[in-house]
Design a protein around this motif. Structure first.
Motif, PDB file in Angstrom:
ATOM      1  N   ASN A 227     -33.010  29.640   4.694  1.00 33.47           N
ATOM      2  CA  ASN A 227     -31.605  29.728   4.288  1.00 33.47           C
ATOM      3  C   ASN A 227     -31.445  29.639   2.770  1.00 33.47           C
ATOM      4  N   THR A 273     -26.547  13.873   2.353  1.00 35.80           N
ATOM      5  CA  THR A 273     -25.872  14.814   3.248  1.00 35.80           C
ATOM      6  C   THR A 273     -26.004  16.216   2.669  1.00 35.80           C
ATOM      7  N   THR A 275     -24.225  19.434   2.347  1.00 32.80           N
ATOM      8  CA  THR A 275     -22.839  19.854   2.512  1.00 32.80           C
ATOM      9  C   THR A 275     -22.744  21.250   3.126  1.00 32.80           C
ATOM     10  N   ASN A 276     -21.535  21.638   3.489  1.00 28.69           N
ATOM     11  CA  ASN A 276     -21.310  22.967   4.060  1.00 28.69           C
ATOM     12  C   ASN A 276     -21.614  24.083   3.081  1.00 28.69           C
ATOM     13  N   LYS A 277     -21.653  23.743   1.777  1.00 28.37           N
ATOM     14  CA  LYS A 277     -21.977  24.723   0.739  1.00 28.37           C
ATOM     15  C   LYS A 277     -23.472  24.771   0.428  1.00 28.37           C
ATOM     16  N   GLY A 278     -24.251  23.917   1.106  1.00 31.11           N
ATOM     17  CA  GLY A 278     -25.695  23.895   0.880  1.00 31.11           C
ATOM     18  C   GLY A 278     -26.125  22.983  -0.246  1.00 31.11           C
ATOM     19  N   ASP A 316     -18.822  15.869   4.766  1.00 34.02           N
ATOM     20  CA  ASP A 316     -19.480  16.926   5.534  1.00 34.02           C
ATOM     21  C   ASP A 316     -20.547  16.401   6.485  1.00 34.02           C
ATOM     22  N   GLY A 318     -19.966  14.595   8.936  1.00 34.33           N
ATOM     23  CA  GLY A 318     -19.385  14.593  10.271  1.00 34.33           C
ATOM     24  C   GLY A 318     -18.980  13.204  10.716  1.00 34.33           C
TER      25      GLY A 318
END
Length: 372
Positions: A227, A273, A275-278, A316, A318
């Motif tokens: 990714n 963590t 994050t959703n942005k990597g 992020d 959760g």
């Protein structure tokens, strides 16, 4: 420890033992049996979990089920044995080696054998001011640990870690490079750090107190080539701990703050963590414990203790991740003879998730221990 010159063992060992007449060999350890009954407010801990052998904050079941349950466990897995050698070199210098194992992994079938595999705890040698190998992290002050029936007891707020390292010691000063690892929410443990964990610690006395101050610098890292993620950040933490003598009694404490999640609470929370942005973002934790031990007479004493940890997780991460844990315990320990101890302890613990759901555990535990 019992000691025997290696030359006396030469007839039963390899010929090389004859060449080690200047090496002193010793062994030690203990046999420890534990029996406990645990009540869980939100369902039972799995029988394969370490939380059934000793208190692991993250193992406490949580939820809103109201599924109250109890379990009885008995075992001797925490028993341990160690071996030590001290060799005098031709120069007059001494080299000390130490290896220790216990049996806290690989539970066998409780129906028949109750087998448990040996587990490496320590394996190191000391030469001059240097220590090489696996042992307690320099970030950890073993002198501040409470006397508990449980294997560790105040697990929530305790710095507890063994790992490979190179340590330099000069008086109260300790400097170390130690094996790194990063725990990431939703990913698990990674081994992507480009630098060792760097630790500086200073031990000193102040009146009736033995104190320790430690700082740590860490390279938190996570890579995922699939990714196109390659994240690395430097983060820091500190610990202040010690023991204050009050006559024959003692007060022990520890306060830890920073990006040191895998070092405290038996890794209850994650270091970082994704994050959703990597991006990789460090999770700050605050952990502490305090305990007081009172000697009723020469053979009976009691310890009361409180322990806590709170994780400042990134949004992020959760809502299912662990947010905080706390526990309290009290015990009575009796030593009718030297190196023999019987103890009973009552403890209560609570684990809370980011979502707000929580769960409690109440445990009564008995131990019988003989050291050799």
């Amino acid at each position: 420890m019992r000691k025997t010159s290696l030359i006396l063992l030469a007839s039963a060992t390899l010929p090389m033992a004859v060449q080690a007449a200047n090496t002193e060999f010793s062994y030690g350890g203990y046999i420890k049996m534990d029996a406990m009954i645990s009540n869980y407010s939100e369902g039972e801990i799995a029988s394969t979990s370490s939380g059934r052998d000793f208190y692991v904050p993250s193992a406490t079941p949580t939820g809103n089920t109201g599924n109250d349950s109890s379990a009885f466990d008995m075992g001797a897995q925490t028993s341990r044995i160690n071996f030590k050698t001290v060799t005098t070199l031709n120069s007059g210098e001494k080299v000390t080696t130490f290896v220790e194992m216990d049996f806290l992994t690989g539970s066998g079938n409780e129906v028949v054998s109750n087998s448990n595999s040996p587990r490496l705890r320590h394996a190191f040698f000391k030469h001059g001011n240097y220590t090489f190998g696996q042992t307690w992290s320099t970030f950890m002050n073993t002198g501040a640990l409470l006397e508990t029936v449980d294997f560790l007891g105040v697990s929530d707020g305790t710095v507890f870690n063994r790992q490979a390292q190179i340590r330099y010691t000069n008086g109260g000063l300790q400097l170390a490079l130690e094996n790194p690892a990063t725990t990431v929410n939703g990913v698990g443990n990674t081994d992507d750090s480009a630098l060792p964990d760097m630790i500086a610690r200073y031990n000193f006395k102040a009146g009736n107190a033995d104190l320790s101050v430690a700082g740590i610098a860490r390279n938190l890292a996570y890579k995922d080539e699939a990714n196109n993620i390659d994240e690395s950040i430097m983060r820091f933490g500190m610990n202040v701990s010690g023991k204050l003598m009050v006559g024959k009694d003692d007060l022990k404490f520890s306060i830890t703050k920073g990006h040191v999640a895998r070092y405290v609470g038996l890794a209850m929370s994650s270091d970082a963590t994704l994050t959703n942005k990597g991006d990789l973002v460090g999770n700050n934790v605050t952990a502490a414990f305090i305990g007081f031990r009172h000697h009723w007479n020469d053979s009976v004493r009691s310890t009361i203790g409180y322990s806590m940890i709170n994780a400042d997780n990134h949004a992020d991460a959760g809502t299912a991740v662990n947010k905080s844990s706390k526990s309290m315990r009290a015990n009575v320990m009796w030593s009718p003879a030297e190196k023999m101890t019987y103890g009973v302890e009552l403890s209560k613990a609570t684990l809370e998730k980011e979502s707000g759901v929580d769960g409690d555990m109440t445990r009564a535990q008995f131990t019988a221990k003989y050291a050799f």
